[in-house]
Design a protein around this motif. Structure first.
Motif, PDB file in Angstrom:
ATOM      1  N   TRP A  16      -0.538  17.288  33.586  1.00 12.37           N
ATOM      2  CA  TRP A  16      -1.619  17.367  33.842  1.00 12.37           C
ATOM      3  C   TRP A  16      -2.001  16.370  35.042  1.00 12.37           C
ATOM      4  CZ3 TRP A  16       0.294  15.470  29.200  1.00 12.37           C
ATOM      5  CH2 TRP A  16       0.268  14.103  28.986  1.00 12.37           C
ATOM      6  N   THR A  17      -1.211  15.346  35.227  1.00 15.11           N
ATOM      7  CA  THR A  17      -1.756  14.488  36.391  1.00 15.11           C
ATOM      8  C   THR A  17      -1.601  15.167  37.651  1.00 15.11           C
ATOM      9  OG1 THR A  17       0.712  13.757  36.533  1.00 15.11           O
ATOM     10  CG2 THR A  17      -0.556  12.650  35.203  1.00 15.11           C
ATOM     11  N   LEU A  18      -0.989  16.456  37.652  1.00 13.81           N
ATOM     12  CA  LEU A  18      -0.883  17.263  39.077  1.00 13.81           C
ATOM     13  C   LEU A  18      -2.308  17.697  39.514  1.00 13.81           C
ATOM     14  CD1 LEU A  18       2.009  19.690  38.733  1.00 13.81           C
ATOM     15  CD2 LEU A  18       2.116  17.815  39.796  1.00 13.81           C
ATOM     16  N   TRP A  19      -3.236  17.717  38.344  1.00 12.29           N
ATOM     17  CA  TRP A  19      -4.703  17.835  38.716  1.00 12.29           C
ATOM     18  C   TRP A  19      -5.612  16.653  38.518  1.00 12.29           C
ATOM     19  CZ3 TRP A  19      -1.465  21.340  36.149  1.00 12.29           C
ATOM     20  CH2 TRP A  19      -1.472  22.663  36.572  1.00 12.29           C
ATOM     21  N   THR A  20      -5.382  15.701  37.508  1.00 13.10           N
ATOM     22  CA  THR A  20      -5.976  14.556  37.243  1.00 13.10           C
ATOM     23  C   THR A  20      -6.089  13.680  38.227  1.00 13.10           C
ATOM     24  OG1 THR A  20      -4.561  13.724  35.860  1.00 13.10           O
ATOM     25  CG2 THR A  20      -6.313  15.118  34.858  1.00 13.10           C
ATOM     26  N   ALA A  21      -5.000  13.687  38.942  1.00 11.70           N
ATOM     27  CA  ALA A  21      -4.813  12.695  40.014  1.00 11.70           C
ATOM     28  C   ALA A  21      -5.550  12.748  41.214  1.00 11.70           C
ATOM     29  CB  ALA A  21      -3.367  12.850  40.808  1.00 11.70           C
ATOM     30  N   ALA A  22      -6.249  13.880  41.584  1.00 11.75           N
ATOM     31  CA  ALA A  22      -7.449  14.034  42.304  1.00 11.75           C
ATOM     32  C   ALA A  22      -8.609  13.084  42.146  1.00 11.75           C
ATOM     33  CB  ALA A  22      -7.769  15.338  42.495  1.00 11.75           C
ATOM     34  N   PHE A  23      -8.712  12.773  41.009  1.00 16.10           N
ATOM     35  CA  PHE A  23      -9.928  12.246  40.483  1.00 16.10           C
ATOM     36  C   PHE A  23      -9.799  10.646  40.180  1.00 16.10           C
ATOM     37  CE2 PHE A  23     -10.583  16.390  38.283  1.00 16.10           C
ATOM     38  CZ  PHE A  23     -11.321  17.085  39.424  1.00 16.10           C
ATOM     39  N   ALA A  24      -8.678  10.199  40.176  1.00 17.05           N
ATOM     40  CA  ALA A  24      -8.278   9.043  39.729  1.00 17.05           C
ATOM     41  C   ALA A  24      -8.156   7.763  40.722  1.00 17.05           C
ATOM     42  CB  ALA A  24      -6.811   8.862  38.836  1.00 17.05           C
ATOM     43  N   SER A  25      -8.702   8.108  42.049  1.00 16.16           N
ATOM     44  CA  SER A  25      -8.434   7.114  42.920  1.00 16.16           C
ATOM     45  C   SER A  25      -9.038   5.683  42.054  1.00 16.16           C
ATOM     46  CB  SER A  25      -9.647   7.420  44.169  1.00 16.16           C
ATOM     47  OG  SER A  25      -9.310   6.181  45.128  1.00 16.16           O
ATOM     48  N   ASP A  26      -8.524   4.483  42.628  1.00 16.99           N
ATOM     49  CA  ASP A  26      -9.191   3.020  42.172  1.00 16.99           C
ATOM     50  C   ASP A  26      -9.797   2.340  43.164  1.00 16.99           C
ATOM     51  OD1 ASP A  26      -6.758   2.922  43.881  1.00 16.99           O
ATOM     52  OD2 ASP A  26      -5.513   1.575  42.415  1.00 16.99           O
ATOM     53  N   VAL A  27     -10.064   3.220  44.399  1.00 16.07           N
ATOM     54  CA  VAL A  27     -10.956   2.804  45.594  1.00 16.07           C
ATOM     55  C   VAL A  27     -12.203   3.522  45.607  1.00 16.07           C
ATOM     56  CG1 VAL A  27     -10.840   1.914  48.081  1.00 16.07           C
ATOM     57  CG2 VAL A  27      -8.579   1.971  46.605  1.00 16.07           C
ATOM     58  N   PRO A  28     -13.103   3.001  44.848  1.00 18.07           N
ATOM     59  CA  PRO A  28     -14.462   3.839  45.018  1.00 18.07           C
ATOM     60  C   PRO A  28     -14.952   4.187  46.549  1.00 18.07           C
ATOM     61  CG  PRO A  28     -14.610   1.875  43.591  1.00 18.07           C
ATOM     62  CD  PRO A  28     -13.319   1.625  44.213  1.00 18.07           C
ATOM     63  N   ALA A  29     -14.926   3.313  47.484  1.00 18.47           N
ATOM     64  CA  ALA A  29     -15.294   3.652  48.598  1.00 18.47           C
ATOM     65  C   ALA A  29     -14.425   4.846  49.315  1.00 18.47           C
ATOM     66  CB  ALA A  29     -15.121   2.227  49.600  1.00 18.47           C
ATOM     67  N   ARG A  30     -13.213   4.771  49.119  1.00 19.13           N
ATOM     68  CA  ARG A  30     -12.502   5.879  49.601  1.00 19.13           C
ATOM     69  C   ARG A  30     -12.825   7.141  48.714  1.00 19.13           C
ATOM     70  NH1 ARG A  30      -6.534   6.363  49.851  1.00 19.13           N
ATOM     71  NH2 ARG A  30      -7.145   8.108  51.085  1.00 19.13           N
ATOM     72  N   ALA A  31     -13.058   7.033  47.377  1.00 15.86           N
ATOM     73  CA  ALA A  31     -13.504   8.282  46.676  1.00 15.86           C
ATOM     74  C   ALA A  31     -14.694   8.548  47.068  1.00 15.86           C
ATOM     75  CB  ALA A  31     -13.621   7.734  45.176  1.00 15.86           C
ATOM     76  N   LEU A  32     -15.961   7.764  47.319  1.00 19.10           N
ATOM     77  CA  LEU A  32     -16.894   8.267  48.062  1.00 19.10           C
ATOM     78  C   LEU A  32     -16.816   9.305  49.252  1.00 19.10           C
ATOM     79  CD1 LEU A  32     -20.096   8.731  47.761  1.00 19.10           C
ATOM     80  CD2 LEU A  32     -20.281   6.206  48.809  1.00 19.10           C
ATOM     81  N   ALA A  33     -16.042   8.687  50.197  1.00 19.77           N
ATOM     82  CA  ALA A  33     -15.591   9.130  51.360  1.00 19.77           C
ATOM     83  C   ALA A  33     -15.118  10.472  51.248  1.00 19.77           C
ATOM     84  CB  ALA A  33     -14.863   8.364  52.230  1.00 19.77           C
ATOM     85  N   ASP A  34     -14.201  10.559  50.348  1.00 21.06           N
ATOM     86  CA  ASP A  34     -13.725  11.957  50.203  1.00 21.06           C
ATOM     87  C   ASP A  34     -14.444  12.867  49.605  1.00 21.06           C
ATOM     88  OD1 ASP A  34     -11.037  11.052  51.074  1.00 21.06           O
ATOM     89  OD2 ASP A  34     -10.388  10.602  49.127  1.00 21.06           O
ATOM     90  N   VAL A  35     -15.483  12.485  48.671  1.00 21.33           N
ATOM     91  CA  VAL A  35     -16.273  13.408  48.251  1.00 21.33           C
ATOM     92  C   VAL A  35     -17.255  13.814  49.081  1.00 21.33           C
ATOM     93  CG1 VAL A  35     -18.357  13.504  46.677  1.00 21.33           C
ATOM     94  CG2 VAL A  35     -16.288  12.747  45.632  1.00 21.33           C
TER      95      VAL A  35
END
Length: 206
Positions: free
Chosen positions: A47-66
Protein backbone atom coordinates in the motif's frame (compact mmCIF):
# COMPACT_ATOMS: atom_id res chain seq x y z
CA UNK A 1 -16.81 21.19 -21.12
CA UNK A 2 -17.06 17.56 -20.06
CA UNK A 3 -13.53 16.93 -21.26
CA UNK A 4 -11.07 17.65 -18.50
CA UNK A 5 -13.28 16.45 -15.66
CA UNK A 6 -11.46 13.14 -15.31
CA UNK A 7 -8.17 15.00 -15.12
CA UNK A 8 -9.33 17.45 -12.48
CA UNK A 9 -10.93 14.57 -10.59
CA UNK A 10 -7.63 12.66 -10.51
CA UNK A 11 -5.76 15.75 -9.35
CA UNK A 12 -8.42 16.51 -6.74
CA UNK A 13 -8.16 12.98 -5.37
CA UNK A 14 -4.43 13.42 -4.83
CA UNK A 15 -4.76 16.92 -3.40
CA UNK A 16 -7.53 15.98 -0.96
CA UNK A 17 -5.63 12.86 0.06
CA UNK A 18 -2.53 14.91 0.85
CA UNK A 19 -4.51 17.47 2.84
CA UNK A 20 -6.39 14.83 4.82
CA UNK A 21 -3.10 13.11 5.60
CA UNK A 22 -1.56 16.33 6.96
CA UNK A 23 -4.66 16.91 9.08
CA UNK A 24 -4.65 13.34 10.39
CA UNK A 25 -0.99 13.56 11.37
CA UNK A 26 -1.55 16.88 13.12
CA UNK A 27 -4.46 15.41 15.07
CA UNK A 28 -2.47 12.32 15.96
CA UNK A 29 -4.69 9.92 14.03
CA UNK A 30 -1.91 8.74 11.72
CA UNK A 31 1.84 8.31 11.78
CA UNK A 32 3.79 9.01 8.62
CA UNK A 33 6.44 6.33 9.07
CA UNK A 34 4.40 3.22 8.18
CA UNK A 35 2.98 4.95 5.10
CA UNK A 36 6.32 5.82 3.50
CA UNK A 37 7.80 3.66 0.76
CA UNK A 38 11.07 1.89 1.56
CA UNK A 39 13.12 -0.23 -0.79
CA UNK A 40 13.46 -3.02 1.78
CA UNK A 41 9.91 -3.32 3.09
CA UNK A 42 7.54 -2.31 0.30
CA UNK A 43 6.78 -5.90 -0.74
CA UNK A 44 5.41 -6.54 2.74
CA UNK A 45 3.59 -3.20 2.65
CA UNK A 46 2.46 -2.73 -0.98
CA UNK A 47 0.00 0.00 0.00
CA UNK A 48 2.99 2.31 0.41
CA UNK A 49 3.14 2.55 -3.39
CA UNK A 50 0.07 4.79 -2.97
CA UNK A 51 0.37 6.20 0.54
CA UNK A 52 3.95 7.40 0.05
CA UNK A 53 2.59 10.26 -2.05
CA UNK A 54 0.91 11.69 1.04
CA UNK A 55 3.55 10.93 3.66
CA UNK A 56 5.97 13.83 3.21
CA UNK A 57 7.60 14.90 6.46
CA UNK A 58 8.35 18.43 5.20
CA UNK A 59 5.10 20.46 5.36
CA UNK A 60 6.43 23.28 3.19
CA UNK A 61 7.34 20.87 0.41
CA UNK A 62 4.01 19.12 0.73
CA UNK A 63 2.23 22.47 0.34
CA UNK A 64 4.36 23.39 -2.68
CA UNK A 65 3.53 20.08 -4.35
CA UNK A 66 -0.19 20.51 -3.64
CA UNK A 67 -0.13 23.99 -5.18
CA UNK A 68 1.77 22.72 -8.22
CA UNK A 69 -0.73 19.92 -8.71
CA UNK A 70 -3.62 22.37 -8.34
CA UNK A 71 -2.09 24.54 -11.08
CA UNK A 72 -1.71 21.49 -13.32
CA UNK A 73 -5.33 20.56 -12.61
CA UNK A 74 -6.45 23.95 -13.91
CA UNK A 75 -4.17 23.67 -16.93
CA UNK A 76 -5.48 20.20 -17.74
CA UNK A 77 -9.04 21.47 -17.57
CA UNK A 78 -8.14 24.32 -19.91
CA UNK A 79 -6.58 21.83 -22.32
CA UNK A 80 -9.73 19.68 -22.09
CA UNK A 81 -7.61 16.67 -21.20
CA UNK A 82 -9.43 13.47 -22.20
CA UNK A 83 -10.18 10.72 -19.66
CA UNK A 84 -7.11 8.70 -20.61
CA UNK A 85 -4.91 11.53 -19.35
CA UNK A 86 -6.49 11.22 -15.93
CA UNK A 87 -6.04 7.45 -16.14
CA UNK A 88 -2.36 7.89 -17.02
CA UNK A 89 -1.91 10.08 -13.95
CA UNK A 90 -3.65 7.62 -11.63
CA UNK A 91 -1.56 4.74 -12.97
CA UNK A 92 1.62 6.78 -12.63
CA UNK A 93 0.82 7.38 -8.95
CA UNK A 94 1.94 3.91 -7.76
CA UNK A 95 4.07 2.94 -10.75
CA UNK A 96 6.44 5.90 -10.44
CA UNK A 97 7.06 4.93 -6.82
CA UNK A 98 7.50 1.29 -7.79
CA UNK A 99 10.13 2.21 -10.37
CA UNK A 100 12.33 3.59 -7.58
CA UNK A 101 13.02 -0.04 -6.64
CA UNK A 102 15.30 -0.05 -9.69
CA UNK A 103 17.51 2.66 -8.13
CA UNK A 104 19.66 1.14 -5.35
CA UNK A 105 20.62 4.55 -3.97
CA UNK A 106 17.00 5.31 -3.11
CA UNK A 107 16.20 3.62 0.17
CA UNK A 108 12.98 5.48 0.92
CA UNK A 109 10.57 7.97 -0.56
CA UNK A 110 7.58 10.07 0.45
CA UNK A 111 5.89 13.02 -1.22
CA UNK A 112 3.84 14.16 -4.19
CA UNK A 113 6.77 15.25 -6.33
CA UNK A 114 6.79 12.11 -8.49
CA UNK A 115 3.08 12.55 -9.23
CA UNK A 116 3.54 16.27 -9.96
CA UNK A 117 6.26 15.50 -12.51
CA UNK A 118 4.10 12.75 -14.02
CA UNK A 119 1.23 15.22 -14.39
CA UNK A 120 3.50 17.78 -16.02
CA UNK A 121 4.77 15.20 -18.51
CA UNK A 122 1.25 14.05 -19.39
CA UNK A 123 0.04 17.59 -20.06
CA UNK A 124 3.19 18.48 -22.02
CA UNK A 125 2.60 15.52 -24.34
CA UNK A 126 -1.13 16.24 -24.59
CA UNK A 127 -0.38 19.80 -25.67
CA UNK A 128 2.26 18.61 -28.14
CA UNK A 129 -0.18 16.17 -29.74
CA UNK A 130 -2.57 18.99 -30.64
CA UNK A 131 -1.54 21.49 -33.32
CA UNK A 132 -3.39 24.36 -31.66
CA UNK A 133 -1.51 23.93 -28.37
CA UNK A 134 1.87 22.79 -29.65
CA UNK A 135 3.65 25.97 -28.58
CA UNK A 136 2.43 25.49 -25.03
CA UNK A 137 3.53 21.87 -25.23
CA UNK A 138 7.02 22.89 -26.28
CA UNK A 139 7.23 25.31 -23.35
CA UNK A 140 6.02 22.72 -20.86
CA UNK A 141 8.22 19.94 -22.21
CA UNK A 142 11.22 22.25 -22.46
CA UNK A 143 10.84 23.50 -18.91
CA UNK A 144 10.43 19.96 -17.59
CA UNK A 145 13.44 18.67 -19.51
CA UNK A 146 15.62 21.55 -18.34
CA UNK A 147 14.65 20.92 -14.72
CA UNK A 148 15.41 17.21 -15.00
CA UNK A 149 18.70 17.91 -16.77
CA UNK A 150 19.79 20.31 -14.02
CA UNK A 151 18.92 17.79 -11.32
CA UNK A 152 20.89 14.97 -13.04
CA UNK A 153 19.06 12.24 -11.17
CA UNK A 154 20.92 9.59 -13.18
CA UNK A 155 24.14 10.77 -11.50
CA UNK A 156 22.81 11.74 -8.07
CA UNK A 157 19.45 10.04 -7.39
CA UNK A 158 19.32 11.62 -3.93
CA UNK A 159 20.80 14.98 -3.01
CA UNK A 160 20.61 17.75 -0.44
CA UNK A 161 18.49 20.73 -1.47
CA UNK A 162 19.43 23.86 0.42
CA UNK A 163 16.14 25.54 -0.46
CA UNK A 164 14.23 22.94 1.54
CA UNK A 165 16.97 22.11 4.01
CA UNK A 166 16.56 18.39 3.46
CA UNK A 167 17.47 15.57 1.10
CA UNK A 168 15.42 15.34 -2.08
CA UNK A 169 14.87 12.17 -4.12
CA UNK A 170 15.62 13.59 -7.57
CA UNK A 171 15.14 10.10 -8.99
CA UNK A 172 11.45 10.38 -8.10
CA UNK A 173 11.13 13.44 -10.34
CA UNK A 174 12.70 11.60 -13.27
CA UNK A 175 10.70 8.46 -12.56
CA UNK A 176 7.45 10.42 -12.41
CA UNK A 177 8.08 12.25 -15.68
CA UNK A 178 9.15 9.09 -17.54
CA UNK A 179 6.29 7.02 -16.14
CA UNK A 180 3.66 9.64 -16.93
CA UNK A 181 4.95 10.11 -20.48
CA UNK A 182 5.20 6.36 -21.13
CA UNK A 183 1.70 5.69 -19.84
CA UNK A 184 0.14 8.44 -21.92
CA UNK A 185 1.88 7.22 -25.07
CA UNK A 186 0.73 3.66 -24.33
CA UNK A 187 -2.86 4.81 -23.85
CA UNK A 188 -2.66 6.95 -26.99
CA UNK A 189 -1.59 3.87 -28.94
CA UNK A 190 -4.88 2.24 -27.95
CA UNK A 191 -6.85 5.12 -29.44
CA UNK A 192 -6.05 6.08 -33.07
CA UNK A 193 -4.71 9.55 -33.68
CA UNK A 194 -7.55 10.53 -36.12
CA UNK A 195 -10.06 10.00 -33.29
CA UNK A 196 -8.18 12.46 -31.12
CA UNK A 197 -8.11 14.98 -33.93
CA UNK A 198 -11.82 14.62 -34.43
CA UNK A 199 -12.44 15.07 -30.73
CA UNK A 200 -10.32 18.20 -30.72
CA UNK A 201 -12.22 19.70 -33.65
CA UNK A 202 -15.49 18.95 -31.92
CA UNK A 203 -14.26 20.67 -28.79
CA UNK A 204 -13.13 23.76 -30.70
CA UNK A 205 -16.35 24.12 -32.70
CA UNK A 206 -18.65 23.76 -29.69
Amino acid sequence: MRRGRSWTGACALLIVGAMLFRLSVRLGWLQAGPLRWTSTDWRAAPWTLWTAAFASDVPARALADVLALAALAVLGRALAAPPRDGLALLLAWPLATLSLALVPAVQGYAGLSAVVHAAAAVLALRALLRPQSRTLGLLLAGGLLIKLALEKAWQAPVGFDGAWGTNVVFAAHLAGACTGAALLLALEALRPWPSEQGADRSHIES
